[in-house]
Design an enzyme around this catalytic site. Structure first.
Site, PDB file in Angstrom:
ATOM      1  N   GLY A  34       0.927  -1.160  -0.118  1.00  0.00           N
ATOM      2  CA  GLY A  34       0.101  -0.007  -0.064  1.00  0.00           C
ATOM      3  C   GLY A  34       0.659   1.162   0.011  1.00  0.00           C
ATOM      4  O   GLY A  34       2.100   1.146   0.108  1.00  0.00           O
ATOM      5  N   THR A  36       1.196   3.337   2.335  1.00  0.00           N
ATOM      6  CA  THR A  36       1.716   3.942   3.757  1.00  0.00           C
ATOM      7  C   THR A  36       3.121   3.180   3.939  1.00  0.00           C
ATOM      8  O   THR A  36       4.072   3.800   4.146  1.00  0.00           O
ATOM      9  CB  THR A  36       0.652   3.727   4.607  1.00  0.00           C
ATOM     10  OG1 THR A  36      -0.650   4.396   4.573  1.00  0.00           O
ATOM     11  CG2 THR A  36       1.244   4.489   6.034  1.00  0.00           C
ATOM     12  N   ASP A  90       2.172  -3.067   8.435  1.00  0.00           N
ATOM     13  CA  ASP A  90       1.345  -3.365   7.324  1.00  0.00           C
ATOM     14  C   ASP A  90       0.239  -2.128   7.449  1.00  0.00           C
ATOM     15  O   ASP A  90       0.199  -1.593   8.422  1.00  0.00           O
ATOM     16  CB  ASP A  90       0.684  -4.506   7.386  1.00  0.00           C
ATOM     17  CG  ASP A  90       0.259  -5.025   5.947  1.00  0.00           C
ATOM     18  OD1 ASP A  90       0.124  -3.934   4.831  1.00  0.00           O
ATOM     19  OD2 ASP A  90      -0.037  -6.126   5.725  1.00  0.00           O
ATOM     20  N   GLY A  91      -0.390  -1.596   6.342  1.00  0.00           N
ATOM     21  CA  GLY A  91      -1.378  -0.698   6.563  1.00  0.00           C
ATOM     22  C   GLY A  91      -2.834  -1.229   6.688  1.00  0.00           C
ATOM     23  O   GLY A  91      -2.677  -2.289   6.844  1.00  0.00           O
ATOM     24  N   ALA A  92      -3.794  -0.373   6.492  1.00  0.00           N
ATOM     25  CA  ALA A  92      -5.003  -1.000   6.910  1.00  0.00           C
ATOM     26  C   ALA A  92      -6.098   0.252   5.987  1.00  0.00           C
ATOM     27  O   ALA A  92      -5.777   1.184   5.932  1.00  0.00           O
ATOM     28  CB  ALA A  92      -5.547  -1.168   8.155  1.00  0.00           C
ATOM     29  N   ASP A  93      -7.334  -0.312   5.806  1.00  0.00           N
ATOM     30  CA  ASP A  93      -8.320   0.556   5.235  1.00  0.00           C
ATOM     31  C   ASP A  93      -9.384   1.090   6.275  1.00  0.00           C
ATOM     32  O   ASP A  93      -9.871   2.066   6.246  1.00  0.00           O
ATOM     33  CB  ASP A  93      -9.115  -0.418   4.206  1.00  0.00           C
ATOM     34  CG  ASP A  93      -8.203  -0.801   3.043  1.00  0.00           C
ATOM     35  OD1 ASP A  93      -7.444   0.145   2.282  1.00  0.00           O
ATOM     36  OD2 ASP A  93      -7.931  -2.055   3.041  1.00  0.00           O
ATOM     37  N   GLU A 112      -1.187 -10.841   2.830  1.00  0.00           N
ATOM     38  CA  GLU A 112      -0.813  -9.951   3.912  1.00  0.00           C
ATOM     39  C   GLU A 112      -1.065 -10.981   5.218  1.00  0.00           C
ATOM     40  O   GLU A 112      -0.319 -10.963   6.258  1.00  0.00           O
ATOM     41  CB  GLU A 112      -1.640  -8.658   4.123  1.00  0.00           C
ATOM     42  CG  GLU A 112      -0.982  -7.746   2.908  1.00  0.00           C
ATOM     43  CD  GLU A 112      -1.806  -6.383   2.717  1.00  0.00           C
ATOM     44  OE1 GLU A 112      -1.355  -5.457   2.640  1.00  0.00           O
ATOM     45  OE2 GLU A 112      -3.241  -6.603   3.143  1.00  0.00           O
TER      46      GLU A 112
HETATM   47  O1  R5P Z   1      -4.446  -4.847  -0.126  1.00  0.00           O
HETATM   48  C1  R5P Z   1      -3.568  -3.616   0.413  1.00  0.00           C
HETATM   49  C2  R5P Z   1      -3.537  -3.395   1.823  1.00  0.00           C
HETATM   50  O2  R5P Z   1      -4.398  -4.296   2.698  1.00  0.00           O
HETATM   51  C3  R5P Z   1      -3.107  -2.243   2.131  1.00  0.00           C
HETATM   52  O3  R5P Z   1      -2.308  -2.375   3.293  1.00  0.00           O
HETATM   53  C4  R5P Z   1      -4.497  -1.378   2.692  1.00  0.00           C
HETATM   54  O4  R5P Z   1      -5.161  -1.390   1.602  1.00  0.00           O
HETATM   55  C5  R5P Z   1      -3.868   0.138   2.944  1.00  0.00           C
HETATM   56  O5  R5P Z   1      -3.336   0.903   1.988  1.00  0.00           O
HETATM   57  P1  R5P Z   1      -2.804   2.421   1.903  1.00  0.00           P
HETATM   58  O6  R5P Z   1      -1.888   2.371   2.920  1.00  0.00           O
HETATM   59  O7  R5P Z   1      -2.399   2.584   0.690  1.00  0.00           O
HETATM   60  O8  R5P Z   1      -4.015   2.877   2.399  1.00  0.00           O
END
Ligand code: R5P
Length: 236
Positions: A34, A36, A90-93, A112
């Site tokens: 992602g 982040t 790791d990131g998250a939504d 993940e």
């Molecule tokens: O499949 C992607 C992941 O779960 C990402 O970690 C999540 O979507 C967060 O992404 P971002 O940091 O771009 O908001």
């Protein structure tokens, strides 16, 4: 960092850096996917280049994190070559007050989940816009499904009360195809009152590989915020 920079990008950058600073020399590190964690991988590379961080190896959670790790000089290995993961970042939504997550905005939630759940310490990095009082408030639940089962699996999800929609590609005709060659269905639920149960129920549908609900697995959430045009990081 200037006052005119995009505040969300600033938050992601700051929180990504804070997480990279938690990694110690000699560690095996899960590298999330992602926008982040892209900053985390970049800052890990900076720490390696400066000589401050030695002997780390990363386990990528997607093709994206593999490419970024190579770009920034973070050495990689595979799950076949190691017997533990010290820390995964790791990131998250979405993040709820119990540190449960919805992930998979980048369709990487299956790998993940494998990597993040194996880690001795799982750190989540988000900007403050990801915090919700209940999962499903703003984001649909991503579900990875093998292509031949897409129709019956979507019917089964509808019977559970979900509203599934096949995720379509951007700058690509047709559906998003995951790193494993599968499809992703984004499922809206009116009310996710028991995420633990919903995670298991969705994964029990034949043809479903994995869904993006992560329950009781997070050690720490680092939250990026902007106050008076200055980025800061707090912990949950
Ligand atoms: O499949 C992607 C992941 O779960 C990402 O970690 C999540 O979507 C967060 O992404 P971002 O940091 O771009 O908001």
């Amino acid at each position: 960092m200037t006052a005119t920079a995009d505040p969300v990008k600033l938050m992601k950058q700051e929180v990504g850096k804070a997480a990279a600073n938690l990694v110690k020399s000699g560690s095996i590190v899960g590298l999330g996917t992602g926008s982040t964690t892209a900053f985390t991988i970049q800052f890990l590379g900076d720490r390696i280049k400066s000589g401050e961080l030695k002997d780390i190896v990363g386990i990528p959670t997607s093709f994206q994190s593999e490419v970024l790790a190579k770009q920034y000089g973070v050495p990689l290995t595979t799950l076949d070559a190691i017997d533990h993961i010290d820390i995964a970042i790791d990131g998250a939504d979405e993040v709820d007050p119990s540190k449960n997550l919805i992930k998979g905005g980048g369709a990487a939630h299956t790998r993940e989940k494998v990597v993040d759940y194996l880690a001795n310490q799982f750190i989540v990095v988000v900007d403050s816009g990801k915090l919700v009082s209940r999962l499903g408030e703003t984001f649909a639940v991503p579900v990875e499904i093998i292509p031949m089962a897409i129709t019956p699996a979507m019917q089964a999800i509808t019977k559970l009360g979900g509203k599934p929609e096949i995720r379509m590609g951007v700058k690509k005709a047709g559906p998003v195809i995951t790193d494993q060659g599968n499809m992703v269905v984004d499922v809206r639920f009116d009310n996710i009152s028991d995420p633990d149960n919903l995670e298991k129920t969705l994964n029990n549908i034949p043809g479903v590989l994995e869904n993006g609900i992560f329950v009781n697995c997070v050690d720490k959430v680092l939250i990026g915020e902007v106050k008076d045009n200055k980025p800061l990081v707090r912990e949950m």
